[in-house]
Enzyme design. Structure first.
Site, PDB file in Angstrom:
ATOM      1  N   THR B 189     -13.327   5.743  -8.422  1.00  0.00           N
ATOM      2  CA  THR B 189     -11.955   5.662  -9.298  1.00  0.00           C
ATOM      3  C   THR B 189     -11.911   4.305  -9.931  1.00  0.00           C
ATOM      4  O   THR B 189     -12.109   3.548  -9.457  1.00  0.00           O
ATOM      5  CB  THR B 189     -10.934   6.166  -8.261  1.00  0.00           C
ATOM      6  OG1 THR B 189      -9.795   6.017  -8.913  1.00  0.00           O
ATOM      7  CG2 THR B 189     -10.813   5.099  -7.017  1.00  0.00           C
ATOM      8  N   GLU B 336      -7.698   9.678  -4.461  1.00  0.00           N
ATOM      9  CA  GLU B 336      -7.736   9.284  -3.148  1.00  0.00           C
ATOM     10  C   GLU B 336      -7.259  10.187  -2.405  1.00  0.00           C
ATOM     11  O   GLU B 336      -7.301  10.277  -0.951  1.00  0.00           O
ATOM     12  CB  GLU B 336      -6.671   8.196  -2.925  1.00  0.00           C
ATOM     13  CG  GLU B 336      -7.135   6.888  -3.545  1.00  0.00           C
ATOM     14  CD  GLU B 336      -7.224   6.593  -4.939  1.00  0.00           C
ATOM     15  OE1 GLU B 336      -6.709   7.484  -5.664  1.00  0.00           O
ATOM     16  OE2 GLU B 336      -7.326   5.564  -5.338  1.00  0.00           O
ATOM     17  N   LYS B 446      11.074  -2.265 -16.710  1.00  0.00           N
ATOM     18  CA  LYS B 446      12.344  -2.974 -15.848  1.00  0.00           C
ATOM     19  C   LYS B 446      13.394  -3.476 -17.072  1.00  0.00           C
ATOM     20  O   LYS B 446      12.914  -4.528 -17.594  1.00  0.00           O
ATOM     21  CB  LYS B 446      11.885  -4.014 -14.933  1.00  0.00           C
ATOM     22  CG  LYS B 446      11.483  -3.121 -13.687  1.00  0.00           C
ATOM     23  CD  LYS B 446       9.865  -3.572 -13.574  1.00  0.00           C
ATOM     24  CE  LYS B 446       9.028  -2.866 -12.511  1.00  0.00           C
ATOM     25  NZ  LYS B 446       7.830  -2.926 -12.546  1.00  0.00           N
ATOM     26  N   TRP B 451      15.580   0.415 -14.136  1.00  0.00           N
ATOM     27  CA  TRP B 451      14.062   1.100 -13.989  1.00  0.00           C
ATOM     28  C   TRP B 451      14.289   2.289 -15.028  1.00  0.00           C
ATOM     29  O   TRP B 451      14.804   3.220 -14.739  1.00  0.00           O
ATOM     30  CB  TRP B 451      13.855   1.567 -12.597  1.00  0.00           C
ATOM     31  CG  TRP B 451      13.240   0.433 -11.689  1.00  0.00           C
ATOM     32  CD1 TRP B 451      13.550  -0.854 -11.687  1.00  0.00           C
ATOM     33  CD2 TRP B 451      12.477   0.683 -10.762  1.00  0.00           C
ATOM     34  NE1 TRP B 451      13.081  -1.338 -11.019  1.00  0.00           N
ATOM     35  CE2 TRP B 451      12.432  -0.621 -10.126  1.00  0.00           C
ATOM     36  CE3 TRP B 451      11.734   1.755  -9.992  1.00  0.00           C
ATOM     37  CZ2 TRP B 451      11.438  -0.899  -8.958  1.00  0.00           C
ATOM     38  CZ3 TRP B 451      11.178   1.304  -8.721  1.00  0.00           C
ATOM     39  CH2 TRP B 451      10.823   0.263  -8.530  1.00  0.00           C
TER      40      TRP B 451
END
Lengths: 548, 548
Positions: B189, B336, B446, B451
């Site tokens: 990956t 994963e 940010k 956020w």
């Protein structure tokens, strides 16, 4: 053993063991408001189910249940039982599903043999417990189950009543992780001789059986049997191989579930109609009882799919069901196999046929489900040809087969030979991998040097319009070794003579389906055919009765 | 650890390990004559597939492959690759699916890092191998793959050509049993920094991922996505997380499979039309390319269901697909995670809505699939409320997550914290368990102490009728910490100014969906948005380019 690259413990440190608690995650996530119904009594949602399982775990812990203990249940088919299917193993304890149809002596035997610590018992079974309680050796705590406002009267101390215990328990329990090879469930299978034998299944095995069932039931039909909009009602006792494991699968998928309590045919049909049940499973006898009710005549049965197991589905039953619009499927397995091994497989082409023409496919034993390795073998364990003719014993490998019999490892050695579980069933296999069970090895009739399938004969006899059911056994014969003997029950108001049946069978001789010597030498018309506690024809008893 | 009743080895002696060979049993049993198609080149049946897998195992063994060896494949999406998916792990060897889109240097790195013993390489990738061969350290044997009559010219010795090797190999191989925790596959990956990292999956993990997928994909829709009559065509590279594991599931269920080879949009649409493909999966970019072809206009797309993953599906894409009758589903996972964690969940009520009205449900990240335990947590690892508003990092437990990175255990420690795999994705969760990914933790903007989700902004910009795609990143800002910066591509022949986009976004401000300060301070109209080798927006590169 091949020298593969096996993950070292450090390289596999975060492996999630396969645990029954994982089967409870997705259903409530998919359909939190989905219903779980208890007959015509009550219902609640999946959200409630989760809370009640947590409460039950707290209540059982309060009652002294620890991981490794055995908790027995004697109940009808209820959402309570479903809660026990989850809470008991999720605690790390072993669930013993007691076969309430056994004799009190056998129930006593299984409780002592399983070393039950706690027993949850429904009012209706208290008389049995009253009779055997003094001989029960390991049980420390009794919990009562009731469908009335108040639990039944009992002469001994109990820890309390189920609903009352749940009501005062906290609705959060921190279910632990543990070894996936921990025993989750046990129950007893009754042969026709000797004491019941205990089979046992681990968390890992039940998870894998459930996943395979979720992936297989219904991918191979015009409509999946288990999908979001399905409605599931088991008509196989929950004590018997976890109602074939379907409650776990239905819960995994978040499907509406209807638990009927007791098996009263009129009630079952009412529930079927009221909830528009789309999937059930049962033995042929129960199916016949439901089809014989008055109220079924006014039901829309075109969306009712029923998996038939326990004993072979006859052509007669499948045809009669098709006439009502009911779709029957054959499921094959046994207590030792968790149970699913194979089931009816319909191709997209098959389902375009009119329903009545699908009977020849539906009565076969079907094709092995995913993850099952299945073979038919001769007495030396060698595979016999898959030609639809050659007969061999069905043997299986799969990740969910009982590994032995509890505290009877010698019996386990008979079960497992050469790494394969031996089912004791004789079958043929077609080139397209469709299995057809011909008989139990011990029920095959050996006559004149040939093997004659008692099931084939029963099937043919049951196709006579007056016949309700038939049982054929081999009886000793000096000249031929054995000769077939038939017990026959007639439909209410119908009549048939031995000669009628012989004529009926002669047609199969004429068409080359059987040989002349396959026609039973003797027949007897009876009111009832002896059955075992799980509804199978009790051929050993029949043979014994004929001998007497 | 709870003190459960763990089966002793003798009590569990016949446990069947979970092995990839078991995934090959049911499909060919259910549908032996079912087709596996290679683009417009060739086709064969499941029966042939089994024989070819056995032949391949013999051919690889002849080439010196032993259990524990690593066999790498560099091929397009072909039935050959499917054969390798099975034969290599079934031998007990490890399949390394090489990402052919990496740079030659990275391919070299992965081959040496994975310690490949044998490489199967298609003609088209020979130039890469010619360039790096002298630096490849462990490969002993090269096998050629070709779509022509003769394999490509090569300057070094090879063991032969795939089809020629199969032709002379025996079609029976006795596949051994071994430990289910043996490594079956590995691939790399690519982050945006550092060397590619190797993830690895065991037989057990791939079997469980397949079973869960079989049980989940399509039980929750008007039609199951994978059933007997389905036709499956992957449009996600087979080197990338085993084409999301779907080829294993399709094979388990015996479904028709169409492998497209290379991803040429016109070819893909032709195959789609010719084979009446009903299920595919791809990244949004490929979907857009297919939808932009001329030939798609004459296709009946009402039975085409497409699982979208890799990057978030925008409302714009889902709406445009719905107009063509295509049903898009969001799938969520990562390399994963094998990869499936969650997918769009439609209730029976949802599917009764007109397709266009289903977009708000289909663009969400969906509900975790069976056996996946999923949570959103704050930086201390504590769950945040499931209120559809609160944001947290997505963490997961499931029986099929990579346990670490190959030979980089330190990186594995970042991945696994407190027993949960940390995805690096920020999401909210609704009370009904529906997840919505808001951003990558490292891509969250940010600004002014808040956020801001770059994905939300991209989604809103892409709803402007002239916009084809958008990428939003945070750039340093003295006053606000960071400010959003947008790269925008326009549809062919369309036009829009920065002011148009600002006006378009103002509507979202007016409706309360975003705050005024969320409107990007700067925008740039570009020809192409930089992507990674697996088609995701390369935000690191964009940020670097802006800095320069």
């Amino acid at each position: 053993m091949a020298n593969t690259k096996i993950l070292k413990p450090a390289e596999n440190a975060h492996q999630y063991p396969l645990l029954i608690k994982q089967l409870l995650m997705s259903g409530p996530r998919y359909n939190p408001e989905q219903e779980i119904v208890y007959a015509n009594r009550s219902k609640y949602t999946y959200k409630d189910l989760v809370k009640r399982i947590h409460r039950l775990a707290n209540a059982l812990t309060d009652a002294g249940v620890k991981p490794g203990d055995t908790v027995a249940v004697m109940d009808w088919d209820t959402p309570r039982y479903l809660e026990c299917f989850f809470a008991v193993p999720m605690l790390g304890a072993v669930l013993h599903t007691v076969n309430v149809r056994l004799s009190p002596e056998q129930i006593l035997y299984t409780m002592n043999h399983a070393e039950d610590d706690v027993v949850l018992v429904h009012d209706d079974f208290l008389p049995i417990i009253e009779g055997i309680k003094d001989q029960v050796s390991t049980v420390k705590t009794w919990i009562q189950l009731t469908d009335a406002n108040q639990a039944g009267e009992v002469s001994f101390d109990t820890h309390g009543e189920y609903e009352a215990l749940l009501a005062k328990a906290d609705d959060h329990f921190e279910f632990p992780d543990f070894d996936e090879n921990s025993v989750a469930t046990t129950f007893y299978t009754t042969g026709t001789t000797g004491n019941p034998k205990g089979v046992y299944f681990s968390h890992r095995q039940l998870v894998l059986h459930t996943l395979s069932m979720a992936g297989s039931i219904g991918h191979f039909d015009e409509m999946p049997l288990l999908r979001s909009s399905s409605v599931y009602m088991p008509v196989t006792p929950m004590f018997h191989v976890h109602a074939w494991g379907v409650p776990y699968t239905a819960t995994l998928l978040g499907i509406k579930q209807v638990y009927p309590g007791r098996y009263e045919p009129e009630l079952l049909v009412d529930l079927l109609k009221h909830h528009k049940v789309s999937f059930s499973h049962c033995v042929p006898t129960i199916m016949q009882m439901m089809m014989a009710t008055e109220s079924i005549k006014t039901a829309d049965l075109s969306n009712w799919h029923v998996l038939i197991g326990g004993s072979a589905m006859t052509k007669g039953l499948c045809d009669a069901a098709a006439k009502l619009g009911i779709r029957l499927y054959t499921g094959y397995g046994m207590s030792e196999t968790c149970p699913l091994l194979s089931m009816t497989h319909l191709t997209p082409q098959d389902v375009t046929l009119p329903l009545e023409q699908q009977t020849p496919i539906r009565v076969k034993t079907g094709v092995a489900v995913p993850m099952v390795d299945l073979e038919i073998v001769d007495p030396d364990g060698k595979p016999v040809p898959h030609d639809g003719e050659s007969k061999g014993e069905v043997v299986a490998r799969a990740p969910w087969l009982t590994q032995s019999y509890f505290k009877q490892p010698d019996k386990g050695e008979e079960l497992w030979q050469g790494g394969w579980l031996h089912t004791g069933d004789v079958a043929s296999m077609e080139p397209n991998h469709t299995l057809t069970i011909k008989d139990r090895i011990k029920d095959v009739i050996k006559t004149g040097g040939e093997w004659l399938s008692s099931l084939d004969l029963e099937n043919m006899i049951s196709q006579h319009p007056a016949v309700a059911g038939a049982a054929v056994v081999g009886i000793p014969d000096e000249k031929w070794g054995e000769r077939p003997y038939a017990l026959i029950t007639l439909k209410p108001g119908e009549n048939a003579s031995e000669e009628d049946i012989q004529k009926h069978l002669q047609a199969f001789v004429d068409s080359g389906d059987i040989n002349k010597w396959a026609i039973p030498s003797q027949m007897r018309f009876v009111e009832d055919i002896p059955k075992t506690s799980v509804g199978k024809i009790n051929k050993k008893l029949i043979r014994d009765q004929i001998q007497d």
